[in-house]
Write an enzyme that holds these catalytic residues in place. Structure first.
Site, PDB file in Angstrom:
ATOM      1  N   CYS A 127       0.843  -1.212   0.000  1.00 58.63           N
ATOM      2  CA  CYS A 127       0.000   0.000   0.000  1.00 58.63           C
ATOM      3  C   CYS A 127       0.874   1.257   0.000  1.00 58.63           C
ATOM      4  CB  CYS A 127      -0.959  -0.021   1.182  1.00 58.63           C
ATOM      5  SG  CYS A 127      -2.278   1.214   1.035  1.00 58.63           S
ATOM      6  N   HIS A 162      -3.809  -4.959   0.193  1.00 65.61           N
ATOM      7  CA  HIS A 162      -3.338  -5.418   1.506  1.00 65.61           C
ATOM      8  C   HIS A 162      -3.394  -6.941   1.580  1.00 65.61           C
ATOM      9  CE1 HIS A 162      -3.056  -1.543   3.577  1.00 65.61           C
ATOM     10  NE2 HIS A 162      -4.007  -1.162   2.747  1.00 65.61           N
ATOM     11  N   GLU A 202      -2.244  -8.793   3.782  1.00 65.25           N
ATOM     12  CA  GLU A 202      -2.494  -9.206   5.174  1.00 65.25           C
ATOM     13  C   GLU A 202      -3.981  -9.232   5.501  1.00 65.25           C
ATOM     14  OE1 GLU A 202      -1.413  -6.313   4.204  1.00 65.25           O
ATOM     15  OE2 GLU A 202      -2.266  -4.709   5.417  1.00 65.25           O
TER      16      GLU A 202
END
EC number: 4.3.2.10
Lengths: 212, 257
Positions: free
Chosen positions: A85, A191, A193
């Site tokens: 990001c 993202h 994650e």
């Protein structure tokens, strides 16, 4: 004692905890994930994860204040490096965010705000699950299906001068570069994650990647 | 290729347990939040929202611990709402592993808190929750106002103007709940949703009133919502998130399958 050290760059912003947890979830017993503000740890690490949220100006300021700007730049040129990001955007030469900010200049190009004037139904931030179209092969795409959905949240996008660095694209009103790669560096606007299985697979691929 | 509409299961959490919506008479225990969150993640939920209804300090501590536990096992965005009043509350939740916080009453008592929160953490993690109730009489043009305390206390604030104001203060997203519809299982107030989604540029999550899968479809098609939130239809096995997505896909809505 073949322990591998992975440094997660902590510049005081963003969802670091999520990033380190996802990496830990996929790491083997020989791999140690360390969230750090210490320039030395970044220099010593075998690979580096550079996450990020928030604004470009604050990010650049924090990198300078913590003394991490140089080791991060160096790491991005020589070891497996994953930008996420804002950790993608600040690799560019310049961002138009916050009335203009000079960034790390590791990839020539700029960061611009989306122009959705022709798309009244589309919302900003670009928030949610969108597809990444893999435009070039890469070891980090291993076991990730073409056009898989990743979770995004951002209002600016990168435009590299060298189009060969683009390895993934996404469309929100316009098609924009969502993933860039150059040598040992892989940087993604989404993202991983927070992208469930496909995101975890990306971490797994990164942790076993030698940077070539 | 475009952005998928999101389905967000909402978990009301009290003292470390998921409970059924507070509007219902019989409050049933709906399970361990970590287990419930994992189940929804496996079913393909796009995000999970926790609403902390713990009134006590201890309950709050339990919630923070719960967020930590969920965040280490569930890798999709997590939003936490309920009792977010200070910048410190936001920091605590983000450090525990939340990706976004939802601010409700604190925004009404002090709108600048929203700006302060966005400046500190970025708009991407600040959701403003708006609880609105229709106040116009039959035959009059529609008008909604903001209510607090679970719909009991009126504020006199126009809901549409409030939504625009929250957007201008930097909110990254709005969670709009119709207090008329909440708990009724009769569908979203799509007139309210449309009025807001057509006026703001930021994403809007529709909430309040989902009783079947068609209601989720309607929230997107009629209400213009970017995301739909529901609780009870998922908690007790009436539907899985996957079934909800199939229903939306069958009617031409882009979803993550």
């Amino acid at each position: 004692m073949n322990q591998k050290l992975v440094a997660v760059v902590d510049y005081g912003m963003g969802n670091l905890r999520s990033v380190s947890k996802a990496a830990e979830h996929m790491a083997d017993s020989q791999t140690r994930i360390v969230v750090t503000q210490d320039p030395q740890v970044i220099q010593d690490a075998d690979s580096v994860i550079f996450p990020g949220q928030g604004a470009a100006k604050a990010c650049m300021q924090a990198l300078r204040d913590t003394g991490m700007a140089e080791p991060v730049k160096q790491a991005a040129q020589e070891k497996p490096f994953l930008g996420i990001c804002m950790g993608l955007q600040v690799l560019m030469s310049h961002s138009n965010e916050n009335n203009g900010v000079d960034c790390l200049d590791l990839i020539k190009g700029k960061v611009s705000q989306f122009d959705l004037s022709g798309h009244p139904a589309l919302k900003m931030p670009h928030m949610g699950w969108n597809q990444i179209h893999q435009t070039q092969d890469h070891p980090l795409w291993h076991s990730i299906a073409q056009d898989s959905r990743f979770y995004f949240v951002h209002s600016f996008y990168v435009a590299p001068e060298d189009k060969n660095t683009i390895i993934g694209e996404t469309t929100h009103g316009q098609t924009f570069p969502a993933v860039l790669s150059a040598h040992n560096l892989f940087a993604i606007q989404a993202h991983p994650e927070k992208s469930a299985d496909v995101g975890l697979q990306l971490f797994k691929n990164f942790l076993s990647w030698n940077g070539h | 290729m475009s952005l998928a509409k999101r389905i967000i299961p909402c978990l009301d959490v009290d003292n470390g347990r998921v409970v059924k919506g507070v509007q219902f008479v019989d409050i049933r225990d709906a399970g361990n939040p970590v287990e419930v969150a994992k189940r929804y993640d496996e079913q393909g939920a796009d995000e999970i929202t926790f609403l902390d209804i713990s009134a006590t300090h201890e309950g709050r501590g339990t919630t923070i611990h719960m967020v930590e536990e969920v965040a280490s096992q569930v890798f999709i965005p997590l939003t936490v709402g309920g009792g977010i009043r200070k910048v410190e509350d936001i920091r605590t939740m983000l450090n525990a592993g939340a990706d976004k916080v939802s601010i409700n009453s604190a925004a009404i008592y002090n709108p600048d808190f929203v700006k302060e929160a966005c400046d500190a953490f970025g708009s991407q993690c600040i959701v403003v929750a708006i609880d609105a109730k229709k106040v116009s009489a039959e035959g009059e043009p529609n008008r909604w106002e903001i209510f607090t305390h679970g719909g009991r206390k009126e504020t006199g604030i126009d809901a549409i103007e409030w939504a625009l104001k929250m957007e201008s203060l930097g909110a990254g997203e709005l969670l709009v709940t119709s207090m008329d519809k909440d708990g009724t299982k009769s569908g979203f107030d799509n007139a309210l949703m449309k009025e807001i989604t057509s006026r703001v540029k930021i994403p809007v999550i529709a909430s309040g009133g989902v009783g079947n899968l068609q209601h989720l479809v309607d929230g997107v098609k009629e209400g213009g919502a970017e995301a739909v939130l529901a609780a009870s239809i998922f908690h007790f096995g009436q539907h899985t998130v996957e079934e909800a997505k199939q229903a939306m896909a069958a009617q031409g809505i882009e979803v993550r399958l």
